[in-house]
Design a protein around this motif. Structure first.
Motif, PDB file in Angstrom:
ATOM      1  N   VAL A 164       0.833  -1.202   0.000  1.00 60.22           N
ATOM      2  CA  VAL A 164       0.000   0.000   0.000  1.00 60.22           C
ATOM      3  C   VAL A 164       0.870   1.255   0.000  1.00 60.22           C
ATOM      4  CG1 VAL A 164      -1.655   1.323   1.384  1.00 60.22           C
ATOM      5  CG2 VAL A 164      -2.030  -1.101   0.977  1.00 60.22           C
ATOM      6  N   GLY A 165       1.961   1.240   0.730  1.00 54.22           N
ATOM      7  CA  GLY A 165       2.866   2.388   0.731  1.00 54.22           C
ATOM      8  C   GLY A 165       3.443   2.648  -0.654  1.00 54.22           C
ATOM      9  N   PHE A 166       3.848   1.583  -1.319  1.00 51.32           N
ATOM     10  CA  PHE A 166       4.419   1.721  -2.660  1.00 51.32           C
ATOM     11  C   PHE A 166       3.370   2.208  -3.657  1.00 51.32           C
ATOM     12  CE2 PHE A 166       6.055  -0.055  -6.707  1.00 51.32           C
ATOM     13  CZ  PHE A 166       7.279   0.600  -6.732  1.00 51.32           C
ATOM     14  N   LEU A 167       2.184   1.609  -3.613  1.00 52.36           N
ATOM     15  CA  LEU A 167       1.107   2.034  -4.513  1.00 52.36           C
ATOM     16  C   LEU A 167       0.682   3.471  -4.216  1.00 52.36           C
ATOM     17  CD1 LEU A 167      -1.065  -1.204  -4.534  1.00 52.36           C
ATOM     18  CD2 LEU A 167       0.352  -0.331  -6.412  1.00 52.36           C
ATOM     19  N   GLY A 168       0.644   3.828  -2.942  1.00 49.82           N
ATOM     20  CA  GLY A 168       0.275   5.195  -2.557  1.00 49.82           C
ATOM     21  C   GLY A 168       1.248   6.219  -3.122  1.00 49.82           C
ATOM     22  N   ARG A 169       2.522   5.887  -3.103  1.00 50.53           N
ATOM     23  CA  ARG A 169       3.515   6.796  -3.688  1.00 50.53           C
ATOM     24  C   ARG A 169       3.287   6.932  -5.192  1.00 50.53           C
ATOM     25  NH1 ARG A 169       9.310   5.237  -1.626  1.00 50.53           N
ATOM     26  NH2 ARG A 169       9.852   7.336  -2.287  1.00 50.53           N
ATOM     27  N   GLY A 170       2.914   5.829  -5.834  1.00 51.86           N
ATOM     28  CA  GLY A 170       2.620   5.886  -7.260  1.00 51.86           C
ATOM     29  C   GLY A 170       1.429   6.779  -7.556  1.00 51.86           C
ATOM     30  N   MET A 171       0.393   6.671  -6.741  1.00 56.46           N
ATOM     31  CA  MET A 171      -0.784   7.521  -6.942  1.00 56.46           C
ATOM     32  C   MET A 171      -0.453   8.988  -6.684  1.00 56.46           C
ATOM     33  SD  MET A 171      -3.237   5.913  -8.176  1.00 56.46           S
ATOM     34  CE  MET A 171      -3.803   4.255  -8.432  1.00 56.46           C
ATOM     35  N   LEU A 172       0.394   9.256  -5.687  1.00 58.16           N
ATOM     36  CA  LEU A 172       0.829  10.628  -5.450  1.00 58.16           C
ATOM     37  C   LEU A 172       1.653  11.136  -6.635  1.00 58.16           C
ATOM     38  CD1 LEU A 172       0.901  13.124  -3.703  1.00 58.16           C
ATOM     39  CD2 LEU A 172       2.814  12.097  -2.429  1.00 58.16           C
ATOM     40  N   MET A 173       2.427  10.249  -7.252  1.00 64.71           N
ATOM     41  CA  MET A 173       3.165  10.634  -8.459  1.00 64.71           C
ATOM     42  C   MET A 173       2.193  11.017  -9.571  1.00 64.71           C
ATOM     43  SD  MET A 173       6.327   7.939  -8.492  1.00 64.71           S
ATOM     44  CE  MET A 173       7.042   8.527 -10.028  1.00 64.71           C
ATOM     45  N   ASN A 174       1.061  10.297  -9.663  1.00 62.25           N
ATOM     46  CA  ASN A 174       0.044  10.648 -10.663  1.00 62.25           C
ATOM     47  C   ASN A 174      -0.463  12.065 -10.439  1.00 62.25           C
ATOM     48  OD1 ASN A 174       0.196   8.090 -11.757  1.00 62.25           O
ATOM     49  ND2 ASN A 174      -1.663   7.358 -10.786  1.00 62.25           N
ATOM     50  N   VAL A 175      -0.778  12.373  -9.185  1.00 60.63           N
ATOM     51  CA  VAL A 175      -1.296  13.705  -8.866  1.00 60.63           C
ATOM     52  C   VAL A 175      -0.228  14.757  -9.153  1.00 60.63           C
ATOM     53  CG1 VAL A 175      -2.113  15.187  -6.984  1.00 60.63           C
ATOM     54  CG2 VAL A 175      -2.953  12.836  -7.182  1.00 60.63           C
ATOM     55  N   ALA A 176       1.000  14.509  -8.698  1.00 58.15           N
ATOM     56  CA  ALA A 176       2.091  15.454  -8.934  1.00 58.15           C
ATOM     57  C   ALA A 176       2.336  15.621 -10.435  1.00 58.15           C
ATOM     58  CB  ALA A 176       3.359  14.993  -8.223  1.00 58.15           C
ATOM     59  N   GLY A 177       2.301  14.513 -11.156  1.00 63.07           N
ATOM     60  CA  GLY A 177       2.499  14.576 -12.602  1.00 63.07           C
ATOM     61  C   GLY A 177       1.405  15.362 -13.300  1.00 63.07           C
ATOM     62  N   SER A 178       0.167  15.213 -12.829  1.00 63.72           N
ATOM     63  CA  SER A 178      -0.939  15.938 -13.458  1.00 63.72           C
ATOM     64  C   SER A 178      -0.783  17.447 -13.285  1.00 63.72           C
ATOM     65  CB  SER A 178      -2.281  15.470 -12.902  1.00 63.72           C
ATOM     66  OG  SER A 178      -2.477  15.942 -11.583  1.00 63.72           O
ATOM     67  N   MET A 179      -0.078  17.850 -12.228  1.00 65.40           N
ATOM     68  CA  MET A 179       0.169  19.277 -11.993  1.00 65.40           C
ATOM     69  C   MET A 179       1.511  19.730 -12.562  1.00 65.40           C
ATOM     70  SD  MET A 179      -1.263  19.844  -8.103  1.00 65.40           S
ATOM     71  CE  MET A 179      -0.402  18.479  -7.355  1.00 65.40           C
ATOM     72  N   GLY A 180       2.228  18.833 -13.218  1.00 64.00           N
ATOM     73  CA  GLY A 180       3.522  19.180 -13.796  1.00 64.00           C
ATOM     74  C   GLY A 180       4.628  19.344 -12.767  1.00 64.00           C
ATOM     75  N   LEU A 181       4.509  18.672 -11.630  1.00 52.81           N
ATOM     76  CA  LEU A 181       5.473  18.857 -10.550  1.00 52.81           C
ATOM     77  C   LEU A 181       6.624  17.861 -10.553  1.00 52.81           C
ATOM     78  CD1 LEU A 181       3.034  19.567  -7.574  1.00 52.81           C
ATOM     79  CD2 LEU A 181       4.125  21.195  -9.125  1.00 52.81           C
ATOM     80  N   LEU A 182       6.596  16.877 -11.438  1.00 54.58           N
ATOM     81  CA  LEU A 182       7.640  15.863 -11.410  1.00 54.58           C
ATOM     82  C   LEU A 182       8.997  16.395 -11.862  1.00 54.58           C
ATOM     83  CD1 LEU A 182       5.748  12.655 -12.532  1.00 54.58           C
ATOM     84  CD2 LEU A 182       6.380  13.385 -10.230  1.00 54.58           C
ATOM     85  N   GLU A 183       9.018  17.588 -12.415  1.00 52.51           N
ATOM     86  CA  GLU A 183      10.283  18.205 -12.821  1.00 52.51           C
ATOM     87  C   GLU A 183      10.730  19.261 -11.816  1.00 52.51           C
ATOM     88  OE1 GLU A 183       7.461  18.542 -14.990  1.00 52.51           O
ATOM     89  OE2 GLU A 183       7.851  16.573 -15.831  1.00 52.51           O
ATOM     90  N   ALA A 184       9.982  19.437 -10.747  1.00 53.82           N
ATOM     91  CA  ALA A 184      10.262  20.507  -9.783  1.00 53.82           C
ATOM     92  C   ALA A 184      11.627  20.325  -9.127  1.00 53.82           C
ATOM     93  CB  ALA A 184       9.182  20.539  -8.710  1.00 53.82           C
ATOM     94  N   THR A 185      12.322  21.441  -8.943  1.00 50.96           N
ATOM     95  CA  THR A 185      13.636  21.409  -8.295  1.00 50.96           C
ATOM     96  C   THR A 185      13.705  22.310  -7.069  1.00 50.96           C
ATOM     97  OG1 THR A 185      14.442  23.134  -9.786  1.00 50.96           O
ATOM     98  CG2 THR A 185      14.835  20.839 -10.453  1.00 50.96           C
ATOM     99  N   GLU A 186      12.604  23.000  -6.753  1.00 48.93           N
ATOM    100  CA  GLU A 186      12.605  23.915  -5.621  1.00 48.93           C
ATOM    101  C   GLU A 186      11.285  23.837  -4.855  1.00 48.93           C
ATOM    102  OE1 GLU A 186      13.305  27.882  -7.016  1.00 48.93           O
ATOM    103  OE2 GLU A 186      15.232  27.379  -7.905  1.00 48.93           O
ATOM    104  N   GLY A 187      11.341  24.250  -3.582  1.00 44.23           N
ATOM    105  CA  GLY A 187      10.147  24.422  -2.757  1.00 44.23           C
ATOM    106  C   GLY A 187       9.412  23.140  -2.445  1.00 44.23           C
ATOM    107  N   TRP A 188       8.145  23.326  -2.042  1.00 41.37           N
ATOM    108  CA  TRP A 188       7.324  22.191  -1.631  1.00 41.37           C
ATOM    109  C   TRP A 188       7.139  21.175  -2.750  1.00 41.37           C
ATOM    110  CZ3 TRP A 188       2.887  20.958  -4.157  1.00 41.37           C
ATOM    111  CH2 TRP A 188       2.297  21.953  -4.952  1.00 41.37           C
TER     112      TRP A 188
END
Length: 187
Positions: free
Chosen positions: A149-173
């Motif tokens: 569940v922890g691993f899958l949860g991280r994947g789902m959070l990656m989906n949300v982050a990716g949908s906002m274009g945050l997977l390339e972020a290098t600064e801040g939250w």
């Protein structure tokens, strides 16, 4: 003098071309917001031909969803088979997933699939596809339920982050979220 010979695509080649176009369009505008006419035009076929190959718009959407899940299972399988141990399998599968969702078309069709599960037929396809993903992860990592569940949860959070274009972020939250999703975690 050279003569050009036109090559015709087989029905199976056309199916693949249509599915790839469908992934892009459905990923942006979903099942109900996507025109089959637009998909057909992008591939250079008629709308009646598209329906001859897929039957209905929903069936084309389902095939696009199946394609995305199969692509993920294959990526997880390759990553898991290349792993040296369980920890390495988690790392490799996570990196493979990050690479997949970097493609906005792929991420879009995945998110649209989850959003369309109010339809029973689509939900069945999504459940089956997600089940295959889980089985592939389990095969290579032998997790406890909490680890899975922890691993899958991280994947789902990656989906949300990716949908906002945050997977390339290098600064801040945003960078902290990205780092937390992809950082090497020992399960």
């Amino acid at each position: 003098m050279s003569t050009a010979v036109a090559t015709r695509s087989t029905a199976e080649e056309r199916r693949e071309e249509i599915i790839h176009a469908a992934v892009a369009h459905f990923g942006q505008t979903g099942l109900h917001g996507t025109s089959t006419e637009t998909i057909a035009r992008d591939v250079g076929v008629s709308q009646p031909y598209l329906f001859r190959l897929f039957g209905t718009k929903k069936e084309l959407f389902i095939e696009a969803v199946r394609w995305a899940f199969q692509r993920t299972v294959e990526a997880f399988r390759e990553a898991g088979e290349a792993a040296t141990d369980t920890h390495d399998a988690y790392r490799r599968i996570g990196l493979a997933y990050e690479a997949l969702i970097a493609d906005r078309r792929y991420l879009g069709i995945q998110l649209q699939a989850y959003a369309s599960t109010d339809d029973e037929e689509i939900r069945a396809v999504v459940e089956e596809g997600f089940g295959h993903l889980v089985e592939e992860i389990v095969k290579h990592t032998d997790p406890t339920p909490v680890q899975l569940v922890g691993f899958l949860g991280r994947g789902m959070l990656m989906n949300v982050a990716g949908s906002m274009g945050l997977l390339e972020a290098t600064e801040g939250w945003a960078s902290m979220v990205r780092q937390g999703c992809i950082e090497d975690v020992h399960y």
